[in-house]
Design an enzyme around this catalytic site. Structure first.
Site, mmCIF file in Angstrom:
data_model
loop_
_atom_site.group_PDB
_atom_site.id
_atom_site.type_symbol
_atom_site.label_atom_id
_atom_site.label_comp_id
_atom_site.label_asym_id
_atom_site.label_seq_id
_atom_site.Cartn_x
_atom_site.Cartn_y
_atom_site.Cartn_z
ATOM 1 N N THR A 1 -9.019 -0.289 5.048
ATOM 2 C CA THR A 1 -8.022 -0.761 4.527
ATOM 3 C C THR A 1 -7.523 -0.101 3.293
ATOM 4 O OG1 THR A 1 -6.849 -3.007 3.685
ATOM 5 C CG2 THR A 1 -8.964 -2.486 2.851
ATOM 6 N N ASN B 1 -5.452 -1.899 1.256
ATOM 7 C CA ASN B 1 -4.817 -2.982 0.601
ATOM 8 C C ASN B 1 -5.940 -3.662 -0.188
ATOM 9 O OD1 ASN B 1 -4.238 -5.990 -0.049
ATOM 10 N ND2 ASN B 1 -2.460 -5.602 1.743
ATOM 11 N N GLY C 1 -5.713 -6.194 -1.999
ATOM 12 C CA GLY C 1 -6.000 -7.601 -1.927
ATOM 13 C C GLY C 1 -6.665 -7.992 -0.791
ATOM 14 N N GLU D 1 -3.813 4.020 16.168
ATOM 15 C CA GLU D 1 -3.932 2.684 16.559
ATOM 16 C C GLU D 1 -3.148 2.806 18.140
ATOM 17 O OE1 GLU D 1 -0.715 -0.747 15.564
ATOM 18 O OE2 GLU D 1 -2.345 -0.490 13.984
ATOM 19 N N ASP E 1 -6.961 -6.765 11.825
ATOM 20 C CA ASP E 1 -5.399 -6.720 12.415
ATOM 21 C C ASP E 1 -4.937 -7.937 12.554
ATOM 22 O OD1 ASP E 1 -3.154 -5.548 13.217
ATOM 23 O OD2 ASP E 1 -3.846 -4.872 15.153
ATOM 24 N N GLY F 1 6.306 -10.130 3.954
ATOM 25 C CA GLY F 1 6.235 -10.042 5.398
ATOM 26 C C GLY F 1 7.043 -11.299 5.979
ATOM 27 N N ASP G 1 6.251 -14.377 5.487
ATOM 28 C CA ASP G 1 6.172 -15.489 4.837
ATOM 29 C C ASP G 1 7.147 -16.478 4.713
ATOM 30 O OD1 ASP G 1 3.445 -14.655 4.791
ATOM 31 O OD2 ASP G 1 3.192 -14.286 2.807
ATOM 32 N N HIS H 1 -4.957 -17.221 7.552
ATOM 33 C CA HIS H 1 -5.745 -16.794 9.020
ATOM 34 C C HIS H 1 -6.651 -15.495 8.666
ATOM 35 C CE1 HIS H 1 -1.926 -14.658 7.990
ATOM 36 N NE2 HIS H 1 -2.404 -13.798 8.704
ATOM 37 N N ARG H 2 -6.443 -14.703 7.879
ATOM 38 C CA ARG H 2 -7.454 -13.723 7.334
ATOM 39 C C ARG H 2 -8.543 -14.365 6.964
ATOM 40 N NH1 ARG H 2 -4.805 -11.182 4.249
ATOM 41 N NH2 ARG H 2 -3.671 -9.881 5.901
#
Length: 215
Positions: free
Chosen positions: A6, A8, A10, A34, A63, A175, A177, A200-201
């Site tokens: 990643t 990211n 966060g 990908e 993902d 995104g 949200d 969900h993550r």
């Protein structure tokens, strides 16, 4: 040591919170190829195998996507592309025309360490592009709809948050949200703690952490 593919920070912090200091989770900035697939589990598993071959260390890949029931799961694994090309308001306009606006955020954690374990069967993508055909040829079919590459097993952990699409509300998040409502509140209206509590993550990471600690 566990490498998380990643860029990211966060996501990396969230993984460390669930896995604890003993797991020693480190970031891996690696650009995987990908694949084109209609299931995020297949995409994540392919990337996990690539990343493991690159570093020869245990890796996880995450993902995720937004799945709209009335749109046959669209945008799903193409969520990032749809956001970039259509924008979230046009995705909402598509859903607004439907009587059923139910949707879900789904996340997949794919783990690969080069060792043998009971891997999670993956859906076959029969429309994969040419660069992925060799991988399919090396795969061993377990059913008509599932494959497993015997040399590099991958374990899949999924997280799921149900909701529905609404007109954009809220200033937070990112995104999709603002158009995803869960229990009467959009993700963009939640603060970080509220969103993380139903993430969900986070749900996928929690399942992985429990399994990984036993492993």
């Amino acid at each position: 040591m566990l490498r998380f593919v990643t860029t990211n920070e966060g996501k990396l912090r969230e993984a460390r919170e669930y896995l604890g200091a003993d797991a020693e989770v480190r970031q891996l900035d690696f650009d995987t190829t990908e694949i084109q697939a209609d299931d995020i589990a297949a995409v994540a598993a392919h990337s996990a195998r690539q990343a493991y071959r690159h570093v020869d260390e245990p890796v996880i890949v995450e993902d995720s996507g937004l799945f709209v029931d009335a749109l046959d799961g669209f945008p799903g694994p193409y969520s990032a592309y749809a956001e970039d090309t259509l924008g979230i308001e046009r995705v909402w306009k598509l859903a607004e025309m439907e009587s059923d606006r139910s949707a879900s955020f789904r996340s997949v954690i794919a783990y690969c360490d080069g060792e043998d374990f009971a891997a999670t069967p993956e859906p076959v993508n029969r429309e994969r592009r040419g660069q992925d055909q060799a991988a399919d040829e090396r795969a061993t079919a377990t059913t008509d709809d599932q494959v497993q590459e015997g040399d590099l097993p991958v374990k899949i952990f999924e997280g799921y948050v149900p909701g529905e699409l609404v007109a954009p509300r809220g200033e937070g998040g990112f995104g999709y949200d603002p158009i995803f409502e869960h229990d009467g509140t959009t993700f963009a209206e939640m603060d970080a703690a509220e969103k993380n509590a139903v993430s969900h993550r986070g749900r996928a990471l929690a399942k992985f952490a429990e399994w990984f600690q036993e492993r």
